[in-house]
Design a protein around this motif. Structure first.
Motif, mmCIF file in Angstrom:
data_model
loop_
_atom_site.group_PDB
_atom_site.id
_atom_site.type_symbol
_atom_site.label_atom_id
_atom_site.label_comp_id
_atom_site.label_asym_id
_atom_site.label_seq_id
_atom_site.Cartn_x
_atom_site.Cartn_y
_atom_site.Cartn_z
ATOM 1 N N PRO A 154 -10.918 -16.778 19.976
ATOM 2 C CA PRO A 154 -11.165 -17.247 18.606
ATOM 3 C C PRO A 154 -12.588 -17.751 18.400
ATOM 4 N N LEU A 155 -13.185 -18.318 19.467
ATOM 5 C CA LEU A 155 -14.583 -18.779 19.317
ATOM 6 C C LEU A 155 -15.500 -17.599 19.017
ATOM 7 N N ALA A 156 -15.264 -16.481 19.729
ATOM 8 C CA ALA A 156 -16.097 -15.284 19.507
ATOM 9 C C ALA A 156 -15.882 -14.721 18.111
ATOM 10 N N GLU A 157 -14.746 -15.048 17.524
ATOM 11 C CA GLU A 157 -14.473 -14.545 16.186
ATOM 12 C C GLU A 157 -15.059 -15.437 15.098
ATOM 13 N N PHE A 158 -15.091 -16.736 15.370
ATOM 14 C CA PHE A 158 -15.516 -17.658 14.314
ATOM 15 C C PHE A 158 -17.004 -18.008 14.381
ATOM 16 N N LEU A 159 -17.538 -18.154 15.594
ATOM 17 C CA LEU A 159 -18.905 -18.665 15.695
ATOM 18 C C LEU A 159 -20.003 -17.698 15.241
ATOM 19 N N GLY B 241 -24.791 -16.595 12.233
ATOM 20 C CA GLY B 241 -25.556 -15.387 11.913
ATOM 21 C C GLY B 241 -25.796 -14.476 13.093
ATOM 22 N N GLY B 242 -24.926 -14.535 14.097
ATOM 23 C CA GLY B 242 -25.102 -13.678 15.270
ATOM 24 C C GLY B 242 -24.455 -12.314 15.076
ATOM 25 N N SER B 243 -24.510 -11.508 16.153
ATOM 26 C CA SER B 243 -23.892 -10.180 16.102
ATOM 27 C C SER B 243 -22.384 -10.310 15.922
ATOM 28 N N LEU B 244 -21.829 -9.389 15.178
ATOM 29 C CA LEU B 244 -20.382 -9.417 14.957
ATOM 30 C C LEU B 244 -19.623 -8.572 15.982
ATOM 31 N N ALA B 245 -20.342 -8.074 16.983
ATOM 32 C CA ALA B 245 -19.662 -7.266 18.008
ATOM 33 C C ALA B 245 -18.583 -8.061 18.733
ATOM 34 N N PRO B 246 -18.840 -9.335 19.119
ATOM 35 C CA PRO B 246 -17.757 -10.086 19.789
ATOM 36 C C PRO B 246 -16.523 -10.237 18.899
ATOM 37 N N LEU B 247 -16.759 -10.413 17.599
ATOM 38 C CA LEU B 247 -15.636 -10.508 16.670
ATOM 39 C C LEU B 247 -14.830 -9.204 16.672
ATOM 40 N N GLY C 47 -21.309 -5.793 24.367
ATOM 41 C CA GLY C 47 -21.021 -5.391 22.986
ATOM 42 C C GLY C 47 -22.165 -5.748 22.049
ATOM 43 N N ILE C 48 -22.724 -6.930 22.223
ATOM 44 C CA ILE C 48 -23.838 -7.363 21.361
ATOM 45 C C ILE C 48 -25.046 -6.445 21.567
ATOM 46 N N ALA C 49 -25.335 -6.172 22.843
ATOM 47 C CA ALA C 49 -26.488 -5.308 23.144
ATOM 48 C C ALA C 49 -26.290 -3.919 22.535
ATOM 49 N N ALA C 50 -25.087 -3.373 22.694
ATOM 50 C CA ALA C 50 -24.817 -2.040 22.151
ATOM 51 C C ALA C 50 -24.846 -2.054 20.629
#
Lengths: 154, 809
Positions: free
Chosen positions: B105-110, B115-121, B631-634
Motif C-alpha cells: 500500500p505504501l508503494a501505491e499511495f506515496l 510526484g514519483g513514478s507510478l510504476a510501483p503503483l 519498474g521505475i527505471a523501465a
C-alpha cells in the motif's frame, strides 16, 4: 535361518522379455498399417472425401486424387469417360490456382497415351499461369514426354 | 495449564498483531479501483472505493484469519515439542516477513503524493498476489524452521509405478491442450502457423508416396487435408537436379508423424489431429525423461516430480506439445540420449546403441541440432565410455552412418556438405541487429521471452547452478546442453522463432533446464522453494492465459498484456520484434530485467536451513524494493505505465469498475486538475478496421476514405470488443461533400460477430456534418462487439475517427 547350503537361484520377476518384444512388434505393425497401404492410402483418403461430399467447390481435388492413384496402379490406363469427367470438372472449377490441376490432368492424359489432350491441357496450364507452368514442368514426372511436348529442360 | 491459555498464547506476541495489521491493510485495499492518468507533465491517481464497510469488513476478516492462523501455528510448534514460551516467541517472530506487505500500500499511495513514478503503483495493483504468496510462504518456512527436528532426513525413494504415472498424466495434459486448441480453432479458423504446414506436407508425402518428392502432392493440392483448399503451399522447397521438389525442412519430424498422419487419412479424419498424437507422445516422453534424470541426479522422487511438472506445465513445453515443429521431438531425443549415456556403464552396449541412435537422429530434425549431437558425443567420452571398444562402437557407429547419410543428403540437395545461410528466414544466421537483442530477448522480451511466459525457468537456471555446485559433472553437462541451445538461438537473426511465444528455439533446452528445478528443490535452501512457488504461480497464470487466448499464439501479439489494467508487459519489458525503430530503448529495458533476473539467481543460490525471520523480512523487503526500482527505471526509459496503446487494458479497467459495488467514495492523489477522461475513452482508429474498397485517407493515417459508386456494404468492422456491463457512447466523425436528404451512410453496434445488432442508425448527407453519437446500455457482458460503418455508395465518404466512451461509473 538358512536351511540349505545351496544359494537360491535368481528368478526373473515380471513379464518375460519375449512377450514385451512381441507386443512391441504387434503395436508397431498396427501403427504402421495405414502407412503400409502406400498409394492405396491416397485412394482411401480421396474416397472418404467423395463419400462425405467434402467441399463441393473443391470436389475436383478428391476426383483427381482417385484418378492419379488409378493411373499409377493401372499403368496409366484411365477410361475416356473418367477423363472427360475430369475435363468437365476442371472447366467448371472456380477456385484458386487451376494451373496445378491442368498440369496434373495433362500428366494423366499423357500417361493414358492421348498426346493431343495432354498438349491441350498443358496449353491451358501455360495460359493460366506461365510462371508456375515453367516452374512446375521441371518435375521428373514429365521426363518421359519432355522432348515430345517441347517442355523446357530441367 | 488451561486449554484457553494454550490456544491464545500465540497471539501474545506483538509481531503477530503487527503482521495481522499488514495483511488486513493489504486485503482491505484490494477491491478499490485505481485510475491513474496523466496530462502533460502532471499525473493524478483516483481511487474509487466500494462502500466503506466492505474494505473494513474484509480487513477485519483477514486480520481474524491471520490471528487464527497464528494461534494454530503456536499450538503446532508446542505439539512438535518446542517449549511454550519459546514457541510463542518463535511463532510470533515467524510473522515478521509479513511486515514487508506494508510496502505494497505504501508503494501505491506515496508516489502520487510525492510526484514519483507510478510504476510501483501499477506493479502493486497487478502483482500483489505474488507478494502475498511470497510472504505467506516465508512465514510458513520460518515456522517450519522454528522446529528444526522436523526437518527429516531426506530418504531415497524409488516407486516403479511413478514414471508411467508421470507419462500418462503428461499425455492427458497435452491431449487437453490439443482439445482446447481444436475447440478454439473451430471457432476462429484453422490454426496453423509458420512451418507447421510444411512439416505436415512432408509427413503426407512420406505416408502416401513413401518419398520426399512433393511435386505430386502439390499438383493434387494434398495440403487441403489440413489447410484451406484455396491455399497453395509449395513445401518451402526447391528442385533437385533429378527433378524432385524437396522441402528445405528436414524429414526427421515428418517421419515420426507419418504413421499417425496416415491413420487420419485411413479413417477419414483430420490427419493433422492424428499427427498431433505423435507430438503428445514425444512431449510426454520428454517429461518422463526429465523425471528419470531428476531422480538419477537427486535420488529422490519429489524433486524429480517438480522438474517434470515444470517441463510439462510451463510454457513453452505446454504449447509445443501440440505444434508441428521439430522442437519437442529434439528435446525428447536429446534428453533421452543424455540420460542413457549417464546411466550406462562402460561397455553396456545396448543402452549406448540406443543413445547413439537417438543422437544420430537429432540432426535430421534440423541441422542446428548437430551441435547437441556433438556435445552428446563428447559427453559419451567424458562418461568414460571410451574404455570399452564395443560400447564406443555402439554409440558412435550410428552417429557416423547418420552423419554420412546427412552429408550425402545435403550434397544431393545443395551441392555442399552443409546448407548455406541463404536458406534461413532472413538469408543470414547471425543477427545483423546485434547479439544482445536475441540473447536478452529470448529471456525477457514482452512477446517472446521465456521468463515472460514461464518465469519458473529462472528458478530452473538457479537450480542448474546448484547442480553444478553439488554434482559438478552433471551440472556442467546439463548447462552445456541447455547453454548450447540458448546460444545457437540467441545469436540467430530470427531468435524469436518466427511465431508462437515464447521463443520456439528454446524448447530443446527445456528438459535440461527442468532438471535444474529438481536439483534446486533437493539442494537449494528453503528460499529456493519460495522462489519456485512464486515463479511457478506466475508461470501457471501465464500458461492459463495463453490457453484462454490461444489464437494469439499464432501471431506476434503481447498475449499477456491483454489481462492487465496497466501496460506492464507492453511498456516495461522490451519488445524487440515490434519495435525495431528504438533498439536502444529495448536494449536498455532488457538490461534492467536481465539484471533483476541475475540478482534473483544469486539470491536463490544463497541462504541456509536456519530460522531467521529478521533476515527473511529483510530479503522480502529488498525483493519488493528491487522489483519496484526496476519498474521505475523501465518506466522512465520506455513508454511508461500510463501510456495505454492496447484497448484491452482499458476494457480491464472498465471491467473492474463494473465489479465495484456502488456507493463508495473517491480519493484523489496528485495533481488536482488532471481528469481520467482518456481512460474512459477507447479510440477505434477506422484505418485499423477497414475492409473492402476503403483506403487510408490522405488527411490522417487513422482516417479512411471510400469512393462514390461502390456497392452498398460495410467498410469498417472487426473490433471484436468484450465490454463489461455499463452505459456507453459510440461516436463517429464522418465527412462527405454530399449534404442532401438521401441516405448515404449507416452505422450500427453489433454483438457476436455481427449476429445480433444492438442498435443502428441510417444517416443522410445532411446528418454527416456533426459527430454521430449512439448511446447504449449493456446489462451483461457483450462479446465480439463491433462498431460498424457502411455506405450506400451515393457519395464519397471519409471516416475520420471512431470511439467508444464509457459513461459513469
Amino acid at each position: 535361518m538358512q536351511l540349505s547350503s545351496f544359494q537360491p537361484l535368481p528368478r526373473r520377476q515380471g513379464i518375460p522379455p519375449w512377450v514385451i518384444w512381441v507386443g512391441v512388434v504387434l503395436l508397431g505393425l498396427i501403427l504402421l498399417w495405414p502407412t503400409m497401404q502406400g498409394r492405396e492410402l491416397r485412394r482411401m483418403a480421396a474416397q472418404h472425401r467423395v463419400d462425405a461430399n467434402w467441399r463441393p467447390d473443391y470436389r475436383l481435388l478428391p476426383l483427381l486424387g482417385l484418378a492419379h492413384q488409378q493411373s499409377v496402379a493401372q499403368g496409366g490406363k484411365l477410361s475416356p469417360g473418367q477423363r472427360d469427367g475430369l475435363w468437365a470438372e476442371l472447366e467448371a472449377y472456380k477456385g484458386s490456382y487451376p494451373v496445378f490441376f491442368w498440369l496434373e490432368l495433362a500428366w494423366l492424359e499423357a500417361r493414358a497415351g492421348d498426346d493431343g489432350r495432354a498438349r491441350r491441357a498443358l496449353k491451358r496450364a501455360e495460359a493460366d499461369n506461365p510462371r508456375l507452368y515453367l516452374a512446375m514442368t521441371k518435375t521428373r514426372l514429365w521426363d518421359p514426354w519432355r522432348e515430345r511436348f517441347g517442355l523446357p529442360p530441367r | 495449564m488451561s486449554i484457553g491459555k494454550i490456544n491464545s498464547g500465540g497471539l501474545g506476541h506483538p509481531v503477530a498483531w503487527a503482521a495481522g495489521l499488514a495483511w488486513a491493510l493489504l486485503a482491505a485495499t484490494r477491491w478499490a479501483v485505481v485510475m491513474a492518468t496523466q496530462e502533460g507533465g502532471q499525473c493524478a491517481v483516483i481511487w474509487r472505493w466500494p462502500p466503506w464497510w466492505i474494505p473494513v469488513l474484509i480487513g477485519v476478516a483477514m486480520w481474524a484469519v491471520q490471528l487464527l492462523a497464528a494461534s494454530w501455528q503456536q499450538g503446532w510448534l508446542v505439539r512438535q515439542g518446542v517449549e511454550r514460551p519459546r514457541a510463542r516467541r518463535m511463532a510470533g517472530l515467524a510473522w515478521l516477513p509479513s511486515l514487508a506487505l506494508l510496502l505494497v500500500p505504501l508503494a501505491e499511495f506515496l508516489p502520487p503524493v510525492f510526484g514519483g513514478s507510478l510504476a510501483p503503483l501499477a506493479l502493486s495493483r497487478e502483482a500483489w498476489p505474488l507478494a502475498a504468496l511470497a510472504v505467506a510462504g516465508a512465514v510458513f518456512i520460518q515456522t517450519r524452521l522454528a522446529a528444526p527436528d522436523l526437518i527429516r532426513k531426506r530418504e531415497e525413494q524409488h516407486h516403479p509405478w511413478l514414471a508411467p504415472v508421470v507419462f500418462f498424466l503428461a499425455l492427458a495434459l497435452f491431449a487437453g491442450v490439443g482439445a482446447r486448441l481444436t475447440q478454439e480453432s473451430n471457432r476462429v479458423g484453422k490454426f496453423m502457423g509458420g512451418d507447421e504446414p510444411q512439416y505436415l506436407f512432408n509427413a503426407h508425402s512420406l505416408a502416401v508416396d513413401h518419398d520426399l518428392d512433393l511435386a505430386e502432392n502439390i499438383f493434387l493440392r494434398e495440403s487441403s487435408y489440413y489447410l484451406d483448399p484455396a491455399k497453395v503451399i509449395g513445401g518451402h522447397g526447391g528442385w533437385t537436379k533429378d527433378g524432385k521438389w524437396i522441402s528445405k525442412h528436414r524429414p526427421g519430424l515428418p517421419a515420426l508423424m507419418a504413421p499417425f498422419y496416415a491413420w487420419g487419412l485411413y479413417l477419414g479424419q483430420g490427419p493433422r489431429k492424428t499427427a498431433t498424437v505423435a507430438l503428445w507422445l514425444l512431449a510426454a516422453w520428454m517429461v518422463t525423461e526429465v523425471f528419470w534424470l531428476g531422480r538419477l541426479f537427486t535420488k529422490r522422487e519429489g524433486p524429480a516430480l517438480l522438474g517434470a511438472a515444470g517441463a510439462a506445465v510451463a510454457m513453452p513445453g505446454l504449447i509445443y506439445s501440440n505444434l508441428a515443429f521439430p522442437e519437442i521431438a529434439a528435446a525428447a531425443f536429446a534428453v533421452s540420449a543424455f540420460r542413457l549415456l549417464r546411466s550406462a556403464s562402460p561397455g553396456q552396449w545396448g543402452l549406448l546403441l540406443l543413445a547413439g541412435l537417438l543422437t544420430a537422429y537429432l540432426a535430421w530434425f534440423h541441422e542446428r541440432f548437430v551441435i547437441l549431437a556433438l556435445l552428446l558425443g563428447l559427453y559419451c567420452l567424458a562418461r568414460g565410455h571410451w574404455r570399452s571398444l564395443k560400447g564406443l562402437a555402439a554409440f558412435y557407429l550410428p552417429c557416423m552412418v547418420s552423419a554420412w547419410l546427412l552429408i550425402t543428403y545435403f550434397m544431393w540437395l545443395y551441392g555442399q556438405p552443409f546448407p548455406g545461410q541463404e536458406i534461413h528466414a532472413q538469408g543470414v544466421y547471425l543477427n545483423p541487429r546485434g547479439f544482445w537483442e536475441g540473447l536478452s530477448g529470448i529471456w525477457v522480451d514482452a512477446g517472446e521471452g521465456m521468463l515472460t511466459y514461464g518465469a519458473i525457468w529462472l528458478a530452473a537456471v538457479a537450480g542448474l547452478v546448484w547442480l553444478l555446485r553439488r554434482r559438478p559433472g552433471d551440472g556442467f553437462w546439463c548447462l552445456a546442453m541447455a547453454g548450447a541451445v540458448y546460444v545457437i538461438a540467441g545469436l540467430f537473426a530470427d531468435w524469436f522463432g518466427g511465431i508462437n511465444p515464447p521463443s520456439r528455439y528454446m524448447v530443446a533446452a527445456v528438459p535440461f533446464m527442468a532438471v535444474g528445478l529438481a536439483a534446486g528443490a533437493h539442494w537449494g535452501p528453503p528460499r529456493f522453494m519460495l522462489f519456485a512457488a512464486v515463479l511457478g504461480a506466475l508461470s501457471l497464470a501465464a500458461a492459463a492465459w495463453v490457453m484462454h487466448y490461444p489464437s494469439a499464439v499464432y501471431g506476434h501479439k503481447l498475449v499477456l498484456g491483454q489481462g492487465l489494467q496497466f501496460p506492464l508487459i507492453d511498456n516495461l519489458l522490451p519488445a524487440f520484434i515490434f519495435n525495431y525503430k528504438t533498439p536502444q530503448v529495448n536494449a536498455s529495458l532488457a538490461r534492467i530485467w536481465m539484471l533483476l533476473a541475475g540478482a534473483a539467481l544469486v539470491a536463490m543460490n544463497l541462504g541456509a536451513q536456519r530460522y531467521g525471520p529478521g533476515r527473511s523480512l529483510a530479503g522480502m523487503a529488498l525483493t519488493l524494493v528491487l522489483v519496484a526500482t526496476a519498474g521505475i527505471a523501465a518506466d522512465r526509459i520506455g513508454a511508461g505505465v500510463l501510456t495505454y496503446a492496447n484497448p484491452a487494458q482499458r476494457v480491464v479497467l472498465w471491467n473492474r469498475l463494473s465489479d465495484l459495488p456502488p456507493g463508495g467514495g473517491a480519493w484523489r492523489l496528485g495533481a488536482g486538475t488532471v481528469e481520467p477522461k482518456a481512460l474512459m475513452n477507447l479510440p477505434l482508429p477506422p484505418s485499423r478496421y477497414q475492409h473492402g474498397g476503403a483506403k487510408s485517407a490522405a488527411e490522417s493515417s487513422q482516417a479512411l476514405s471510400i469512393a462514390a459508386g461502390v456497392k452498398p456494404q460495410l467498410f469498417v468492422w472487426g473490433q471484436y470488443l468484450a465490454l463489461p456491463p455499463g452505459r456507453y457512447r459510440a461516436t463517429a466523425r464522418l465527412a462527405s461533400p454530399y449534404q442532401g436528404p438521401e441516405q448515404a451512410v449507416w452505422l450500427d453496434l453489433s454483438e457476436n460477430k455481427g449476429k445480433s445488432v444492438l442498435l443502428g442508425r441510417k444517416l443522410s448527407g445532411a446528418q454527416l456534418q456533426e459527430p454521430v453519437v449512439l448511446e447504449f446500455q449493456l446489462d451483461r457482458w457483450a462479446t465480439n462487439l463491433e462498431f460498424r460503418v457502411g455506405t450506400t455508395g451515393l457519395a464519397p465518404l471519409t471516416v475520420q475517427s471512431m470511439s467508444i466512451t464509457r459513461l459513469e461509473p
